[in-house]
Scaffold this motif. Structure first.
Motif, PDB file in Angstrom:
ATOM      1  N   ARG A 199       0.835  -1.212   0.000  1.00  8.10           N
ATOM      2  CA  ARG A 199       0.000   0.000   0.000  1.00  8.10           C
ATOM      3  C   ARG A 199       0.862   1.251   0.000  1.00  8.10           C
ATOM      4  NH1 ARG A 199      -3.280  -3.125   3.677  1.00  8.10           N
ATOM      5  NH2 ARG A 199      -2.069  -2.270   5.418  1.00  8.10           N
ATOM      6  N   ARG A 200       1.839   1.287   0.888  1.00  9.89           N
ATOM      7  CA  ARG A 200       2.611   2.506   1.120  1.00  9.89           C
ATOM      8  C   ARG A 200       3.609   2.809   0.010  1.00  9.89           C
ATOM      9  NH1 ARG A 200       6.813   2.968   6.211  1.00  9.89           N
ATOM     10  NH2 ARG A 200       7.639   5.062   5.788  1.00  9.89           N
ATOM     11  N   ARG A 201       4.258   1.767  -0.512  1.00 11.45           N
ATOM     12  CA  ARG A 201       5.379   1.991  -1.422  1.00 11.45           C
ATOM     13  C   ARG A 201       5.156   1.473  -2.839  1.00 11.45           C
ATOM     14  NH1 ARG A 201       9.721   0.569   3.370  1.00 11.45           N
ATOM     15  NH2 ARG A 201       9.916   2.716   4.154  1.00 11.45           N
ATOM     16  N   PHE A 202       4.031   0.801  -3.061  1.00 12.36           N
ATOM     17  CA  PHE A 202       3.705   0.355  -4.412  1.00 12.36           C
ATOM     18  C   PHE A 202       2.387   0.957  -4.910  1.00 12.36           C
ATOM     19  CE2 PHE A 202       6.918  -2.592  -3.206  1.00 12.36           C
ATOM     20  CZ  PHE A 202       7.507  -3.041  -4.365  1.00 12.36           C
ATOM     21  N   GLY A 203       1.712   1.709  -4.046  1.00  8.02           N
ATOM     22  CA  GLY A 203       0.486   2.380  -4.454  1.00  8.02           C
ATOM     23  C   GLY A 203      -0.674   1.449  -4.742  1.00  8.02           C
ATOM     24  N   ILE A 204      -0.662   0.252  -4.133  1.00 12.78           N
ATOM     25  CA  ILE A 204      -1.760  -0.711  -4.322  1.00 12.78           C
ATOM     26  C   ILE A 204      -2.717  -0.542  -3.147  1.00 12.78           C
ATOM     27  CG2 ILE A 204      -2.382  -3.137  -4.595  1.00 12.78           C
ATOM     28  CD1 ILE A 204       0.478  -3.632  -5.588  1.00 12.78           C
ATOM     29  N   SER A 205      -3.887   0.025  -3.388  1.00  6.02           N
ATOM     30  CA  SER A 205      -4.782   0.381  -2.277  1.00  6.02           C
ATOM     31  C   SER A 205      -5.322  -0.837  -1.545  1.00  6.02           C
ATOM     32  CB  SER A 205      -5.935   1.249  -2.789  1.00  6.02           C
ATOM     33  OG  SER A 205      -6.661   0.569  -3.798  1.00  6.02           O
ATOM     34  N   ARG A 206      -5.609  -1.922  -2.260  1.00  9.02           N
ATOM     35  CA  ARG A 206      -6.093  -3.155  -1.635  1.00  9.02           C
ATOM     36  C   ARG A 206      -5.274  -4.339  -2.151  1.00  9.02           C
ATOM     37  NH1 ARG A 206     -10.296  -3.550   1.459  1.00  9.02           N
ATOM     38  NH2 ARG A 206     -10.638  -5.727   0.899  1.00  9.02           N
ATOM     39  N   PRO A 207      -4.111  -4.558  -1.550  1.00 10.07           N
ATOM     40  CA  PRO A 207      -3.256  -5.648  -2.030  1.00 10.07           C
ATOM     41  C   PRO A 207      -3.944  -7.002  -1.896  1.00 10.07           C
ATOM     42  CG  PRO A 207      -2.079  -4.205  -0.508  1.00 10.07           C
ATOM     43  CD  PRO A 207      -3.517  -3.845  -0.416  1.00 10.07           C
ATOM     44  N   ARG A 208      -3.793  -7.819  -2.928  1.00 10.18           N
ATOM     45  CA  ARG A 208      -4.361  -9.171  -2.931  1.00 10.18           C
ATOM     46  C   ARG A 208      -3.229 -10.170  -2.686  1.00 10.18           C
ATOM     47  NH1 ARG A 208      -6.427  -9.192  -8.841  1.00 10.18           N
ATOM     48  NH2 ARG A 208      -4.369  -8.197  -8.975  1.00 10.18           N
ATOM     49  N   GLU A 237      -7.651 -16.523   7.383  1.00  6.16           N
ATOM     50  CA  GLU A 237      -8.809 -15.928   8.062  1.00  6.16           C
ATOM     51  C   GLU A 237      -8.397 -14.746   8.928  1.00  6.16           C
ATOM     52  OE1 GLU A 237     -11.919 -16.635   7.359  1.00  6.16           O
ATOM     53  OE2 GLU A 237     -11.053 -17.998   5.864  1.00  6.16           O
ATOM     54  N   ARG A 238      -7.275 -14.862   9.604  1.00  3.38           N
ATOM     55  CA  ARG A 238      -6.829 -13.755  10.458  1.00  3.38           C
ATOM     56  C   ARG A 238      -6.400 -12.553   9.632  1.00  3.38           C
ATOM     57  NH1 ARG A 238      -2.928 -16.150  15.025  1.00  3.38           N
ATOM     58  NH2 ARG A 238      -2.399 -13.917  15.116  1.00  3.38           N
ATOM     59  N   LEU A 239      -5.778 -12.784   8.487  1.00  3.29           N
ATOM     60  CA  LEU A 239      -5.430 -11.673   7.609  1.00  3.29           C
ATOM     61  C   LEU A 239      -6.689 -10.975   7.101  1.00  3.29           C
ATOM     62  CD1 LEU A 239      -2.484 -13.330   5.640  1.00  3.29           C
ATOM     63  CD2 LEU A 239      -2.305 -11.289   7.080  1.00  3.29           C
ATOM     64  N   ARG A 240      -7.690 -11.754   6.753  1.00  4.07           N
ATOM     65  CA  ARG A 240      -8.954 -11.150   6.311  1.00  4.07           C
ATOM     66  C   ARG A 240      -9.588 -10.332   7.426  1.00  4.07           C
ATOM     67  NH1 ARG A 240     -11.429 -16.591   3.462  1.00  4.07           N
ATOM     68  NH2 ARG A 240     -10.381 -16.380   1.437  1.00  4.07           N
ATOM     69  N   ALA A 241      -9.473 -10.822   8.647  1.00  2.00           N
ATOM     70  CA  ALA A 241     -10.043 -10.087   9.785  1.00  2.00           C
ATOM     71  C   ALA A 241      -9.328  -8.760   9.994  1.00  2.00           C
ATOM     72  CB  ALA A 241      -9.951 -10.950  11.052  1.00  2.00           C
ATOM     73  N   LEU A 242      -8.079  -8.676   9.523  1.00  3.60           N
ATOM     74  CA  LEU A 242      -7.318  -7.424   9.598  1.00  3.60           C
ATOM     75  C   LEU A 242      -7.628  -6.496   8.429  1.00  3.60           C
ATOM     76  CD1 LEU A 242      -3.824  -8.834  10.680  1.00  3.60           C
ATOM     77  CD2 LEU A 242      -5.423  -7.521  12.107  1.00  3.60           C
ATOM     78  N   GLY A 243      -8.544  -6.913   7.562  1.00  3.54           N
ATOM     79  CA  GLY A 243      -8.903  -6.090   6.408  1.00  3.54           C
ATOM     80  C   GLY A 243      -8.013  -6.306   5.211  1.00  3.54           C
ATOM     81  N   ILE A 244      -7.232  -7.382   5.208  1.00  2.51           N
ATOM     82  CA  ILE A 244      -6.324  -7.684   4.101  1.00  2.51           C
ATOM     83  C   ILE A 244      -6.967  -8.720   3.198  1.00  2.51           C
ATOM     84  CG2 ILE A 244      -4.067  -8.659   3.500  1.00  2.51           C
ATOM     85  CD1 ILE A 244      -3.078  -7.557   6.234  1.00  2.51           C
ATOM     86  N   GLU A 245      -6.924  -8.475   1.907  1.00  2.00           N
ATOM     87  CA  GLU A 245      -7.554  -9.373   0.940  1.00  2.00           C
ATOM     88  C   GLU A 245      -6.646 -10.575   0.699  1.00  2.00           C
ATOM     89  OE1 GLU A 245      -9.395  -8.962  -3.557  1.00  2.00           O
ATOM     90  OE2 GLU A 245      -9.411  -7.217  -2.218  1.00  2.00           O
ATOM     91  N   ALA A 246      -6.800 -11.590   1.531  1.00  2.10           N
ATOM     92  CA  ALA A 246      -5.972 -12.793   1.445  1.00  2.10           C
ATOM     93  C   ALA A 246      -6.833 -13.973   1.021  1.00  2.10           C
ATOM     94  CB  ALA A 246      -5.326 -13.083   2.796  1.00  2.10           C
ATOM     95  N   SER A 247      -6.210 -14.912   0.320  1.00  2.00           N
ATOM     96  CA  SER A 247      -6.936 -16.110  -0.103  1.00  2.00           C
ATOM     97  C   SER A 247      -5.994 -17.300  -0.118  1.00  2.00           C
ATOM     98  CB  SER A 247      -7.561 -15.912  -1.491  1.00  2.00           C
ATOM     99  OG  SER A 247      -6.563 -15.628  -2.455  1.00  2.00           O
ATOM    100  N   GLY A 248      -6.566 -18.489  -0.094  1.00  2.00           N
ATOM    101  CA  GLY A 248      -5.789 -19.719  -0.059  1.00  2.00           C
ATOM    102  C   GLY A 248      -6.153 -20.551   1.162  1.00  2.00           C
ATOM    103  N   PRO A 249      -5.358 -21.558   1.459  1.00  2.00           N
ATOM    104  CA  PRO A 249      -4.144 -21.967   0.756  1.00  2.00           C
ATOM    105  C   PRO A 249      -4.438 -22.665  -0.572  1.00  2.00           C
ATOM    106  CG  PRO A 249      -4.605 -23.472   2.569  1.00  2.00           C
ATOM    107  CD  PRO A 249      -5.610 -22.377   2.667  1.00  2.00           C
ATOM    108  N   TYR A 250      -3.590 -22.368  -1.566  1.00  2.00           N
ATOM    109  CA  TYR A 250      -3.723 -22.933  -2.894  1.00  2.00           C
ATOM    110  C   TYR A 250      -2.619 -23.953  -3.141  1.00  2.00           C
ATOM    111  CZ  TYR A 250      -6.621 -18.804  -3.860  1.00  2.00           C
ATOM    112  OH  TYR A 250      -7.591 -17.842  -3.837  1.00  2.00           O
ATOM    113  N   PRO A 251      -2.889 -24.973  -3.959  1.00  2.00           N
ATOM    114  CA  PRO A 251      -1.801 -25.851  -4.403  1.00  2.00           C
ATOM    115  C   PRO A 251      -0.752 -25.026  -5.142  1.00  2.00           C
ATOM    116  CG  PRO A 251      -3.945 -26.811  -4.919  1.00  2.00           C
ATOM    117  CD  PRO A 251      -4.199 -25.399  -4.470  1.00  2.00           C
ATOM    118  N   ALA A 252       0.471 -25.109  -4.714  1.00  2.00           N
ATOM    119  CA  ALA A 252       1.510 -24.246  -5.282  1.00  2.00           C
ATOM    120  C   ALA A 252       1.761 -24.539  -6.755  1.00  2.00           C
ATOM    121  CB  ALA A 252       2.804 -24.405  -4.491  1.00  2.00           C
TER     122      ALA A 252
END
Length: 339
Positions: A199-208, A237-252
């Motif tokens: 957010r701060r240094r790449f200008g991505i307002s909602r990092p995924r 789930e905890r990252l999402r609770a912090l307002g961060i758009e997180a998803s997974g876990p995915y098969p690498a």
């Protein structure tokens, strides 16, 4: 607004860092590079340029003069400690100059003389032989940045390219130790730090953030290991609770093809090779090592000292040039200026 000038350390002077700096300055216009000042030895750099048959004008300057002289000459901030380095020959006698360059680079960004720090590669074994007590470059930077701060800084390593950005949650540990050291708390803290800097240094307002599973097929519902359900999924789930758009876990094994990459800004791998093999396959020559979680911007080429080819003039400056451009872009984003 942060200054445009970047501080570039010499790295190990017996490695390829000095010749990469010469090459970057020579290609400054065609690669649209930001101005940078080199922390090193004018005599050493001049001798190397002569050895390589490169006519590169050098000028010893102070920080206030460096940006103005950059178009006509490579500005050099002379170090107090320097020894005649022999390309390709590691020497603990070079350690004092390597360390001084890092310390003075950090001082330059902390005092506002430079907008970001770009570090050339060092050889930890050389520094260890001279009594260096830090695990590596990043940990030393974190200690320098943390002096006088109440909280301990925890740096996070990101490898970035235009095509893919990755963060390994655990880094330089044996693969057998990963399941024990991988915790939900570690994943959450790593993701939180990464999202804040995006957010701060790449200008991505909602990092995924896309999180890899630790095990094949992200555990296959527990058939191939319980860590993904017990450790990684709760972190999402905890990252999402912090307002961060997180998803997974995915098969690498399905997360790094082009269509999948379009769905996230950053992939978190659970261990070193899981994150770094994809990006080094996709962007081997121009990947950039970025340290997140510091109070200043630090980038570095994503390669080592390459002692085996040092002094031969064949080292490619692609990764250093990408590191310089990215540092300038991050500084502009942080200051709110147009990159």
């Amino acid at each position: 607004m942060a200054p445009r000038l970047l501080a570039l350390t010499q790295g190990d002077p017996a490695g390829i860092g000095p010749e990469l700096a010469l090459a970057a300055w020579r290609q400054r216009e065609e690669r649209a590079l930001p101005p940078f000042a080199y922390l090193g030895s004018i005599a050493g750099l001049a001798g190397l340029a002569e050895r390589l048959g490169q006519a590169v004008p050098l000028r010893g300057v102070g920080w206030d003069e460096a940006e103005a002289c950059f178009p006509a000459a490579l500005p050099v901030i002379e170090l107090a400690h320097h020894t005649p380095a022999r390309p390709g020959i590691p020497d603990p006698g070079n350690a004092a100059g390597v360390i001084e360059a890092i310390e003075r680079g950090v001082e330059a960004v902390e005092t506002g003389r430079a907008g970001a720090l770009v570090t050339n590669p060092i050889a930890k074994s050389v520094l260890y032989a001279a009594g260096f007590r830090h695990p590596g470059h990043t940990e030393f930077l974190a200690e320098l940045a943390g002096r006088g701060r109440a909280a301990t800084l925890r740096p996070v390593m990101m490898i970035w390219s235009e095509e893919l950005a990755v963060v390994p949650v655990t880094i330089h540990i044996p693969l057998a130790a990963v399941p024990e050291q991988l915790t939900t708390e570690l994943i959450v803290e790593t993701g939180r730090i990464a999202a804040a800097d995006l957010r701060r240094r790449f200008g991505i307002s909602r990092p995924r953030l896309a999180l890899c599973g630790l095990n094949p097929h992200a555990g296959e519902g527990g058939a191939l290991g319980r860590e993904d359900a017990a450790v990684v999924a709760p972190a999402v789930e905890r990252l999402r609770a912090l307002g961060i758009e997180a998803s997974g876990p995915y098969p690498a094994d399905t997360l790094f093809h082009a269509r999948a990459r379009a769905g996230y800004d950053l992939a978190l791998g659970m261990y070193h090779d899981q994150a770094l093999i994809p990006i080094k396959t996709i962007a081997f020559d121009d990947g950039v090592n970025v340290t997140l979680g510091l109070p200043f911007i630090r980038t570095s080429p994503d390669h080592g000292t390459a002692f085996d080819i040092a002094g031969r003039g064949i080292a490619r400056p692609d990764s250093l040039c990408a590191a310089l451009r990215l540092a300038a872009r991050m500084a502009a984003a942080e200051s709110g200026a147009a990159p």
